[in-house]
Design a protein around this motif. Structure first.
Motif, PDB file in Angstrom:
ATOM      1  N   SER A   5      16.798  83.199  52.204  1.00 38.88           N
ATOM      2  CA  SER A   5      16.257  84.427  51.485  1.00 38.88           C
ATOM      3  C   SER A   5      17.512  85.269  51.038  1.00 38.88           C
ATOM      4  O   SER A   5      17.228  86.175  50.198  1.00 38.88           O
ATOM      5  CB  SER A   5      14.913  85.094  52.196  1.00 38.88           C
ATOM      6  N   HIS A  31      24.658  88.943  57.027  1.00 38.14           N
ATOM      7  CA  HIS A  31      25.223  87.971  58.124  1.00 38.14           C
ATOM      8  C   HIS A  31      26.220  88.181  58.959  1.00 38.14           C
ATOM      9  O   HIS A  31      26.164  87.592  59.893  1.00 38.14           O
ATOM     10  CB  HIS A  31      25.492  86.451  57.390  1.00 38.14           C
ATOM     11  N   ALA A  50      14.356  94.920  60.012  1.00 40.22           N
ATOM     12  CA  ALA A  50      14.968  93.707  59.737  1.00 40.22           C
ATOM     13  C   ALA A  50      15.526  93.671  58.023  1.00 40.22           C
ATOM     14  O   ALA A  50      16.471  93.124  57.592  1.00 40.22           O
ATOM     15  CB  ALA A  50      14.380  92.228  59.856  1.00 40.22           C
TER      16      ALA A  50
HETATM   17  N1  LIG Z   1      13.088  89.966  49.435  1.00 40.70           N
HETATM   18  C1  LIG Z   1      13.678  90.442  50.160  1.00 40.70           C
HETATM   19  N2  LIG Z   1      13.682  91.810  50.184  1.00 40.70           N
HETATM   20  C2  LIG Z   1      14.199  92.640  51.312  1.00 40.70           C
HETATM   21  N3  LIG Z   1      15.149  91.993  52.111  1.00 40.70           N
HETATM   22  C3  LIG Z   1      15.218  90.748  51.942  1.00 40.70           C
HETATM   23  C4  LIG Z   1      14.728  89.845  51.144  1.00 40.70           C
HETATM   24  N4  LIG Z   1      14.995  88.520  51.196  1.00 40.70           N
HETATM   25  C5  LIG Z   1      16.018  88.580  52.336  1.00 40.70           C
HETATM   26  N5  LIG Z   1      16.064  89.944  52.519  1.00 40.70           N
HETATM   27  C6  LIG Z   1      17.035  90.226  53.898  1.00 40.70           C
HETATM   28  O1  LIG Z   1      17.602  89.079  54.227  1.00 40.70           O
HETATM   29  C7  LIG Z   1      17.192  89.048  55.677  1.00 40.70           C
HETATM   30  C8  LIG Z   1      16.796  87.478  56.270  1.00 40.70           C
HETATM   31  O2  LIG Z   1      18.030  86.556  56.133  1.00 40.70           O
HETATM   32  P1  LIG Z   1      18.590  85.907  57.039  1.00 40.70           P
HETATM   33  O3  LIG Z   1      18.289  86.221  58.554  1.00 40.70           O
HETATM   34  O4  LIG Z   1      19.841  85.354  56.767  1.00 40.70           O
HETATM   35  O5  LIG Z   1      17.153  84.603  57.131  1.00 40.70           O
HETATM   36  P2  LIG Z   1      17.254  83.581  55.738  1.00 40.70           P
HETATM   37  O6  LIG Z   1      18.204  83.793  54.930  1.00 40.70           O
HETATM   38  O7  LIG Z   1      17.113  82.211  56.237  1.00 40.70           O
HETATM   39  O8  LIG Z   1      15.883  83.851  55.116  1.00 40.70           O
HETATM   40  C9  LIG Z   1      16.034  89.828  55.795  1.00 40.70           C
HETATM   41  O9  LIG Z   1      15.819  90.233  57.176  1.00 40.70           O
HETATM   42  C10 LIG Z   1      16.213  91.171  54.890  1.00 40.70           C
HETATM   43  O10 LIG Z   1      17.290  91.787  55.321  1.00 40.70           O
END
Ligand SMILES: Nc1ncnc2c1ncn2[C@@H]1O[C@H](COP(=O)(O)OP(=O)(O)O)[C@@H](O)[C@H]1O
Ligand SMILES: C[C@@](O)(CCOP(=O)(O)O)CC(=O)O
Ligand SMILES: [Mg+2]
Length: 387
Positions: free
Chosen positions: A146, A197, A109
Protein backbone atom coordinates in the motif's frame (compact mmCIF):
# COMPACT_ATOMS: atom_id res chain seq x y z
CA UNK A 1 -9.17 20.75 -13.30
CA UNK A 2 -9.48 17.20 -12.02
CA UNK A 3 -7.58 13.97 -12.53
CA UNK A 4 -7.81 10.54 -10.91
CA UNK A 5 -4.76 8.27 -10.83
CA UNK A 6 -4.66 4.65 -9.78
CA UNK A 7 -1.75 2.36 -8.91
CA UNK A 8 -1.88 -1.34 -8.00
CA UNK A 9 -0.62 -3.25 -4.99
CA UNK A 10 1.73 -6.19 -5.43
CA UNK A 11 2.81 -9.61 -4.26
CA UNK A 12 6.46 -10.59 -3.96
CA UNK A 13 6.86 -14.15 -5.26
CA UNK A 14 10.43 -14.36 -4.00
CA UNK A 15 13.20 -12.18 -2.65
CA UNK A 16 11.68 -9.68 -0.19
CA UNK A 17 14.21 -8.21 2.25
CA UNK A 18 17.13 -9.83 0.41
CA UNK A 19 16.34 -7.43 -2.48
CA UNK A 20 17.16 -4.52 -0.13
CA UNK A 21 20.66 -6.06 0.14
CA UNK A 22 21.16 -6.48 -3.61
CA UNK A 23 19.59 -9.91 -4.30
CA UNK A 24 17.21 -10.62 -7.19
CA UNK A 25 13.47 -10.64 -6.43
CA UNK A 26 10.35 -11.43 -8.45
CA UNK A 27 7.11 -9.48 -7.99
CA UNK A 28 3.75 -9.06 -9.69
CA UNK A 29 1.02 -6.43 -9.53
CA UNK A 30 -2.43 -7.40 -8.22
CA UNK A 31 -5.84 -6.04 -9.14
CA UNK A 32 -6.33 -4.02 -5.95
CA UNK A 33 -5.64 -0.32 -6.33
CA UNK A 34 -5.04 2.95 -4.53
CA UNK A 35 -6.86 5.89 -6.15
CA UNK A 36 -5.89 9.55 -5.91
CA UNK A 37 -8.14 12.35 -7.14
CA UNK A 38 -6.49 15.75 -7.53
CA UNK A 39 -8.77 18.78 -7.85
CA UNK A 40 -7.15 22.09 -8.64
CA UNK A 41 -9.67 24.93 -8.25
CA UNK A 42 -9.85 27.63 -10.96
CA UNK A 43 -7.76 30.76 -10.15
CA UNK A 44 -11.03 32.70 -9.62
CA UNK A 45 -11.73 30.66 -6.46
CA UNK A 46 -10.21 32.26 -3.38
CA UNK A 47 -9.74 29.10 -1.28
CA UNK A 48 -6.07 29.15 -0.33
CA UNK A 49 -5.77 25.74 1.29
CA UNK A 50 -4.28 22.35 0.55
CA UNK A 51 -6.75 19.68 1.66
CA UNK A 52 -6.04 15.96 2.00
CA UNK A 53 -9.00 13.62 2.47
CA UNK A 54 -8.38 9.98 3.44
CA UNK A 55 -11.86 8.84 2.41
CA UNK A 56 -11.92 5.25 3.65
CA UNK A 57 -10.14 6.12 6.89
CA UNK A 58 -12.50 9.05 7.56
CA UNK A 59 -9.78 11.66 8.16
CA UNK A 60 -9.21 15.08 6.61
CA UNK A 61 -6.16 17.30 6.94
CA UNK A 62 -5.63 20.82 5.68
CA UNK A 63 -2.86 23.38 5.54
CA UNK A 64 -3.09 27.07 4.59
CA UNK A 65 -0.82 27.51 1.55
CA UNK A 66 0.94 30.35 3.42
CA UNK A 67 1.92 27.89 6.18
CA UNK A 68 3.38 25.43 3.65
CA UNK A 69 5.35 28.25 1.95
CA UNK A 70 6.72 29.32 5.31
CA UNK A 71 7.73 25.75 6.28
CA UNK A 72 9.14 24.67 2.91
CA UNK A 73 10.30 27.83 1.12
CA UNK A 74 13.00 25.97 -0.83
CA UNK A 75 10.78 23.19 -2.18
CA UNK A 76 9.23 25.59 -4.69
CA UNK A 77 12.63 25.93 -6.33
CA UNK A 78 12.72 22.18 -7.03
CA UNK A 79 11.99 20.93 -10.51
CA UNK A 80 9.25 18.31 -11.11
CA UNK A 81 11.46 16.64 -13.72
CA UNK A 82 14.28 16.06 -11.19
CA UNK A 83 13.18 13.80 -8.30
CA UNK A 84 14.58 15.02 -4.98
CA UNK A 85 15.11 13.31 -1.63
CA UNK A 86 13.33 14.61 1.46
CA UNK A 87 16.18 14.81 3.96
CA UNK A 88 17.66 17.08 6.64
CA UNK A 89 15.88 20.42 6.92
CA UNK A 90 13.10 19.34 4.53
CA UNK A 91 12.33 16.24 6.62
CA UNK A 92 12.10 18.34 9.81
CA UNK A 93 9.76 20.87 8.18
CA UNK A 94 7.52 18.13 6.76
CA UNK A 95 7.33 16.44 10.19
CA UNK A 96 6.29 19.77 11.75
CA UNK A 97 3.52 20.22 9.16
CA UNK A 98 2.24 16.70 9.85
CA UNK A 99 2.45 17.04 13.65
CA UNK A 100 0.29 20.18 13.52
CA UNK A 101 -2.57 18.02 12.22
CA UNK A 102 -2.81 16.07 15.51
CA UNK A 103 -3.35 12.66 13.91
CA UNK A 104 -5.25 10.45 16.40
CA UNK A 105 -2.88 8.22 18.43
CA UNK A 106 -4.36 5.00 16.99
CA UNK A 107 -3.74 6.23 13.42
CA UNK A 108 -0.20 7.56 13.89
CA UNK A 109 1.16 5.06 11.34
CA UNK A 110 -0.47 7.27 8.70
CA UNK A 111 1.94 10.12 9.49
CA UNK A 112 4.61 8.82 7.12
CA UNK A 113 2.05 8.48 4.30
CA UNK A 114 0.90 12.07 4.92
CA UNK A 115 4.56 13.21 4.89
CA UNK A 116 5.12 11.47 1.55
CA UNK A 117 2.02 13.25 0.21
CA UNK A 118 3.26 16.68 1.32
CA UNK A 119 6.71 16.11 -0.14
CA UNK A 120 5.48 14.87 -3.52
CA UNK A 121 2.83 17.58 -3.76
CA UNK A 122 5.05 20.54 -2.97
CA UNK A 123 7.90 19.30 -5.15
CA UNK A 124 5.75 18.52 -8.19
CA UNK A 125 2.85 20.98 -7.91
CA UNK A 126 4.46 23.73 -5.81
CA UNK A 127 2.22 25.94 -3.66
CA UNK A 128 -1.11 25.61 -5.47
CA UNK A 129 -4.32 25.23 -3.46
CA UNK A 130 -5.96 21.87 -4.16
CA UNK A 131 -8.03 19.03 -2.77
CA UNK A 132 -6.52 15.55 -2.88
CA UNK A 133 -8.74 12.56 -2.15
CA UNK A 134 -7.28 9.12 -1.38
CA UNK A 135 -9.17 5.83 -1.41
CA UNK A 136 -7.63 2.38 -1.37
CA UNK A 137 -8.70 -1.22 -1.90
CA UNK A 138 -5.46 -2.38 -0.27
CA UNK A 139 -5.14 -3.27 3.40
CA UNK A 140 -2.55 -0.89 4.90
CA UNK A 141 0.63 -2.34 6.40
CA UNK A 142 -0.09 -5.93 5.31
CA UNK A 143 2.64 -6.65 2.79
CA UNK A 144 0.60 -5.87 -0.33
CA UNK A 145 2.51 -2.68 -1.06
CA UNK A 146 0.00 0.00 0.00
CA UNK A 147 2.90 2.38 0.71
CA UNK A 148 4.25 2.03 -2.83
CA UNK A 149 0.77 2.20 -4.41
CA UNK A 150 0.02 5.49 -2.66
CA UNK A 151 3.39 6.98 -3.69
CA UNK A 152 2.95 5.86 -7.31
CA UNK A 153 -0.65 7.09 -7.51
CA UNK A 154 0.26 10.46 -5.91
CA UNK A 155 3.18 10.93 -8.32
CA UNK A 156 0.98 9.93 -11.26
CA UNK A 157 -1.79 12.41 -10.33
CA UNK A 158 0.63 15.27 -9.64
CA UNK A 159 2.75 14.68 -12.75
CA UNK A 160 -0.37 14.44 -14.93
CA UNK A 161 -0.86 18.18 -14.33
CA UNK A 162 2.80 19.17 -14.33
CA UNK A 163 4.31 21.42 -16.98
CA UNK A 164 6.17 18.57 -18.66
CA UNK A 165 3.13 16.25 -19.04
CA UNK A 166 2.31 15.27 -22.60
CA UNK A 167 -0.79 13.22 -21.68
CA UNK A 168 -3.90 13.68 -23.81
CA UNK A 169 -6.28 15.40 -21.37
CA UNK A 170 -9.24 14.82 -23.69
CA UNK A 171 -8.83 11.00 -23.47
CA UNK A 172 -11.87 9.13 -22.15
CA UNK A 173 -11.25 6.44 -19.49
CA UNK A 174 -7.96 5.11 -18.12
CA UNK A 175 -4.85 6.32 -19.89
CA UNK A 176 -1.36 4.76 -19.82
CA UNK A 177 1.79 6.85 -19.36
CA UNK A 178 4.59 6.85 -21.93
CA UNK A 179 7.93 5.18 -21.10
CA UNK A 180 9.76 8.40 -20.12
CA UNK A 181 6.87 9.54 -17.93
CA UNK A 182 6.73 6.12 -16.23
CA UNK A 183 10.42 6.35 -15.47
CA UNK A 184 9.99 9.81 -13.93
CA UNK A 185 6.95 8.91 -11.85
CA UNK A 186 8.68 5.75 -10.61
CA UNK A 187 11.63 7.87 -9.44
CA UNK A 188 9.33 10.28 -7.59
CA UNK A 189 7.41 7.37 -6.04
CA UNK A 190 10.73 5.93 -4.83
CA UNK A 191 11.41 9.24 -3.04
CA UNK A 192 8.01 8.89 -1.34
CA UNK A 193 8.72 5.26 -0.38
CA UNK A 194 11.98 6.42 1.23
CA UNK A 195 9.92 8.64 3.56
CA UNK A 196 7.68 5.68 4.53
CA UNK A 197 10.21 2.79 4.53
CA UNK A 198 13.55 4.38 5.33
CA UNK A 199 15.54 2.08 3.05
CA UNK A 200 13.31 0.66 0.28
CA UNK A 201 14.76 -1.48 -2.50
CA UNK A 202 12.44 0.15 -5.06
CA UNK A 203 10.79 -3.14 -6.12
CA UNK A 204 7.33 -2.18 -4.80
CA UNK A 205 7.10 1.21 -6.50
CA UNK A 206 8.58 -0.27 -9.70
CA UNK A 207 6.03 -3.10 -9.99
CA UNK A 208 3.20 -0.71 -9.06
CA UNK A 209 4.37 1.75 -11.75
CA UNK A 210 4.92 -0.76 -14.57
CA UNK A 211 2.40 -3.44 -13.57
CA UNK A 212 2.60 -7.09 -14.78
CA UNK A 213 5.50 -9.17 -13.46
CA UNK A 214 9.08 -8.08 -12.93
CA UNK A 215 12.48 -9.43 -11.96
CA UNK A 216 14.27 -6.76 -9.95
CA UNK A 217 17.85 -6.36 -8.74
CA UNK A 218 19.74 -3.31 -7.43
CA UNK A 219 17.30 -0.80 -8.90
CA UNK A 220 17.15 -2.47 -12.34
CA UNK A 221 14.04 -4.16 -13.68
CA UNK A 222 13.46 -6.87 -16.27
CA UNK A 223 9.85 -7.34 -17.36
CA UNK A 224 8.86 -11.00 -17.35
CA UNK A 225 5.76 -12.85 -18.48
CA UNK A 226 4.41 -16.01 -16.92
CA UNK A 227 3.92 -18.75 -19.53
CA UNK A 228 1.00 -20.17 -17.51
CA UNK A 229 -1.43 -18.23 -15.32
CA UNK A 230 -0.34 -18.29 -11.68
CA UNK A 231 -3.03 -18.67 -9.04
CA UNK A 232 -2.25 -17.55 -5.50
CA UNK A 233 -4.40 -17.49 -2.40
CA UNK A 234 -3.59 -14.42 -0.31
CA UNK A 235 -4.20 -14.83 3.42
CA UNK A 236 -4.14 -11.70 5.54
CA UNK A 237 -3.22 -12.71 9.11
CA UNK A 238 -4.44 -9.23 10.15
CA UNK A 239 -1.39 -8.98 12.42
CA UNK A 240 -0.24 -5.39 12.02
CA UNK A 241 3.38 -4.61 11.37
CA UNK A 242 5.58 -1.92 9.97
CA UNK A 243 7.87 -2.42 6.99
CA UNK A 244 10.38 0.21 8.14
CA UNK A 245 10.99 -1.58 11.47
CA UNK A 246 11.26 -5.03 9.84
CA UNK A 247 13.71 -3.82 7.17
CA UNK A 248 15.80 -2.18 9.91
CA UNK A 249 15.72 -5.44 11.91
CA UNK A 250 17.16 -7.43 8.99
CA UNK A 251 19.91 -4.82 8.52
CA UNK A 252 20.82 -5.09 12.21
CA UNK A 253 21.00 -8.90 11.96
CA UNK A 254 23.22 -8.45 8.89
CA UNK A 255 25.57 -6.23 10.87
CA UNK A 256 25.76 -8.86 13.64
CA UNK A 257 26.29 -11.85 11.27
CA UNK A 258 27.62 -10.46 7.97
CA UNK A 259 28.99 -13.73 6.54
CA UNK A 260 25.96 -15.87 7.39
CA UNK A 261 23.52 -13.26 6.13
CA UNK A 262 25.48 -12.79 2.90
CA UNK A 263 25.06 -16.53 2.29
CA UNK A 264 21.33 -16.24 2.99
CA UNK A 265 21.00 -13.33 0.54
CA UNK A 266 23.00 -15.23 -2.10
CA UNK A 267 20.70 -18.25 -1.70
CA UNK A 268 17.66 -15.99 -2.17
CA UNK A 269 19.27 -14.53 -5.29
CA UNK A 270 19.60 -18.03 -6.79
CA UNK A 271 16.01 -18.90 -5.84
CA UNK A 272 14.62 -15.77 -7.51
CA UNK A 273 16.64 -16.31 -10.69
CA UNK A 274 15.49 -19.94 -10.92
CA UNK A 275 11.90 -18.93 -10.19
CA UNK A 276 11.91 -16.34 -12.94
CA UNK A 277 13.30 -18.88 -15.44
CA UNK A 278 10.66 -21.47 -14.49
CA UNK A 279 7.81 -18.98 -14.60
CA UNK A 280 8.74 -17.93 -18.14
CA UNK A 281 9.37 -21.44 -19.54
CA UNK A 282 6.61 -22.72 -21.85
CA UNK A 283 4.55 -25.61 -20.48
CA UNK A 284 2.87 -27.35 -23.43
CA UNK A 285 0.77 -29.88 -21.46
CA UNK A 286 -0.79 -30.60 -18.04
CA UNK A 287 2.20 -32.71 -16.95
CA UNK A 288 4.67 -29.93 -17.58
CA UNK A 289 2.35 -27.42 -15.88
CA UNK A 290 2.22 -29.68 -12.81
CA UNK A 291 6.01 -30.15 -12.80
CA UNK A 292 6.45 -26.41 -13.10
CA UNK A 293 4.07 -25.72 -10.24
CA UNK A 294 5.86 -28.27 -8.05
CA UNK A 295 9.16 -26.48 -8.68
CA UNK A 296 7.60 -23.08 -7.97
CA UNK A 297 6.11 -24.44 -4.72
CA UNK A 298 9.46 -25.88 -3.66
CA UNK A 299 11.26 -22.60 -4.34
CA UNK A 300 8.61 -20.71 -2.34
CA UNK A 301 9.13 -23.13 0.56
CA UNK A 302 12.92 -22.60 0.40
CA UNK A 303 12.46 -18.82 0.31
CA UNK A 304 10.18 -18.98 3.34
CA UNK A 305 12.86 -20.91 5.25
CA UNK A 306 15.38 -18.18 4.47
CA UNK A 307 12.91 -15.47 5.52
CA UNK A 308 12.70 -17.30 8.86
CA UNK A 309 16.53 -17.08 9.01
CA UNK A 310 16.20 -13.32 8.52
CA UNK A 311 13.86 -13.15 11.53
CA UNK A 312 10.79 -11.84 9.71
CA UNK A 313 8.33 -14.72 10.11
CA UNK A 314 5.67 -14.67 12.83
CA UNK A 315 3.51 -17.14 14.78
CA UNK A 316 0.48 -16.15 12.65
CA UNK A 317 2.44 -16.81 9.44
CA UNK A 318 3.54 -20.22 10.80
CA UNK A 319 -0.14 -21.03 11.48
CA UNK A 320 -0.98 -20.32 7.83
CA UNK A 321 1.96 -22.50 6.69
CA UNK A 322 0.86 -25.42 8.89
CA UNK A 323 -2.79 -25.10 7.85
CA UNK A 324 -2.08 -25.05 4.12
CA UNK A 325 0.47 -27.88 4.43
CA UNK A 326 -2.34 -30.14 5.72
CA UNK A 327 -3.75 -29.78 2.19
CA UNK A 328 -0.26 -30.35 0.65
CA UNK A 329 -0.07 -26.70 -0.38
CA UNK A 330 3.02 -24.52 -0.03
CA UNK A 331 3.02 -21.00 1.28
CA UNK A 332 5.39 -18.16 2.00
CA UNK A 333 5.03 -14.73 3.52
CA UNK A 334 4.88 -11.83 1.08
CA UNK A 335 6.18 -8.32 1.70
CA UNK A 336 7.94 -7.45 4.92
CA UNK A 337 6.47 -10.28 7.05
CA UNK A 338 6.14 -10.03 10.85
CA UNK A 339 2.40 -10.70 10.28
CA UNK A 340 0.68 -9.28 7.21
CA UNK A 341 -0.06 -11.47 4.20
CA UNK A 342 0.92 -15.00 3.17
CA UNK A 343 0.83 -16.45 -0.38
CA UNK A 344 -0.30 -20.00 -1.07
CA UNK A 345 0.25 -21.49 -4.51
CA UNK A 346 -2.98 -22.95 -5.90
CA UNK A 347 -2.01 -25.53 -8.55
CA UNK A 348 -4.07 -25.47 -11.76
CA UNK A 349 -5.49 -28.96 -11.17
CA UNK A 350 -6.46 -28.29 -7.54
CA UNK A 351 -10.22 -28.73 -7.14
CA UNK A 352 -12.47 -25.87 -6.09
CA UNK A 353 -13.68 -27.99 -3.15
CA UNK A 354 -10.16 -28.18 -1.70
CA UNK A 355 -9.68 -24.44 -2.16
CA UNK A 356 -12.96 -23.82 -0.32
CA UNK A 357 -11.87 -26.13 2.54
CA UNK A 358 -8.48 -24.41 2.93
CA UNK A 359 -10.13 -20.99 2.96
CA UNK A 360 -12.73 -22.13 5.51
CA UNK A 361 -10.02 -23.49 7.83
CA UNK A 362 -7.89 -20.34 7.51
CA UNK A 363 -10.92 -18.18 8.21
CA UNK A 364 -11.71 -20.10 11.40
CA UNK A 365 -8.27 -18.97 12.60
CA UNK A 366 -9.49 -15.37 12.17
CA UNK A 367 -7.59 -14.77 8.93
CA UNK A 368 -9.01 -13.14 5.79
CA UNK A 369 -8.54 -14.83 2.39
CA UNK A 370 -8.70 -13.50 -1.13
CA UNK A 371 -7.72 -14.65 -4.59
CA UNK A 372 -6.46 -11.58 -6.44
CA UNK A 373 -5.87 -11.25 -10.17
CA UNK A 374 -2.11 -11.27 -10.78
CA UNK A 375 -0.17 -9.17 -13.28
CA UNK A 376 -2.51 -6.37 -14.38
CA UNK A 377 -1.74 -2.83 -15.53
CA UNK A 378 0.46 -0.40 -13.60
CA UNK A 379 -0.09 3.32 -13.02
CA UNK A 380 -2.84 5.00 -15.06
CA UNK A 381 -4.77 8.26 -15.01
CA UNK A 382 -8.23 9.34 -16.00
CA UNK A 383 -9.10 12.99 -16.69
CA UNK A 384 -12.85 12.46 -16.41
CA UNK A 385 -13.07 10.69 -13.05
CA UNK A 386 -12.57 6.94 -12.65
CA UNK A 387 -14.20 4.63 -15.17
N1 LIG B 1 -4.27 5.01 1.62
C1 LIG B 1 -3.32 5.47 2.43
N2 LIG B 1 -3.48 6.62 3.13
C2 LIG B 1 -2.52 7.08 3.95
N3 LIG B 1 -1.34 6.45 4.18
C3 LIG B 1 -1.13 5.31 3.52
C4 LIG B 1 -2.08 4.75 2.62
N4 LIG B 1 -1.59 3.61 2.12
C5 LIG B 1 -0.36 3.46 2.68
N5 LIG B 1 -0.08 4.46 3.52
C6 LIG B 1 1.16 4.61 4.32
O1 LIG B 1 1.93 3.42 4.17
C7 LIG B 1 2.08 2.75 5.45
C8 LIG B 1 2.07 1.24 5.25
O2 LIG B 1 3.22 0.88 4.54
P1 LIG B 1 4.07 -0.40 4.86
O3 LIG B 1 4.38 -0.52 6.31
O4 LIG B 1 5.20 -0.35 3.92
O5 LIG B 1 3.09 -1.62 4.48
P2 LIG B 1 2.50 -2.02 3.04
O6 LIG B 1 3.25 -1.24 2.02
O7 LIG B 1 2.77 -3.48 2.92
O8 LIG B 1 1.05 -1.76 3.10
C9 LIG B 1 0.91 3.26 6.27
O9 LIG B 1 1.17 3.16 7.65
C10 LIG B 1 0.82 4.73 5.80
O10 LIG B 1 1.80 5.54 6.42
C1 LIG C 1 10.66 -6.03 2.69
C2 LIG C 1 10.64 -5.40 1.31
O1 LIG C 1 11.42 -6.22 0.43
C3 LIG C 1 9.21 -5.35 0.75
C4 LIG C 1 8.24 -4.61 1.63
O2 LIG C 1 6.92 -4.68 1.12
P1 LIG C 1 5.69 -4.20 1.97
O3 LIG C 1 5.92 -2.77 2.35
O4 LIG C 1 5.59 -5.05 3.21
O5 LIG C 1 4.50 -4.36 1.09
C5 LIG C 1 11.25 -4.01 1.39
C6 LIG C 1 11.71 -3.42 0.06
O6 LIG C 1 12.04 -4.18 -0.87
O7 LIG C 1 11.79 -2.21 -0.01
MG1 LIG D 1 5.31 -0.86 1.92
Amino acid sequence: MEVTARAPGKIILSGEHAVVHGSTAVAASINLYTYITLRIPPPSETNDTLILQLKDIGLEFSWPIGRIKEALPESNGLDSSTPATCSGKFAESISALVEEQNIPEAKLALASGVSAFLWLYTCIQGFKPATVIITSELPLGSGLGSSAAICVALSAAFLAFSKSSSLDKGHQGWLDFGENELELLNKWAFEGEKIIHGKPSGIDNTVSTYGNMIKFKSGGLTRIKSAVPLRMLITNTKVGRNTKALVAGVSERTLRHPDAMTSVFNAVDSISKELSTIIQAPAPDDISVTEKEEKIGELMEMNQGLLQCMGVSHASIETVLRTTLKFKLTSKLTGAGGGGCVLTLLPTLLSGTVVDKVIAELETCGFQCLIAGIGGKGAQVSFCGSS
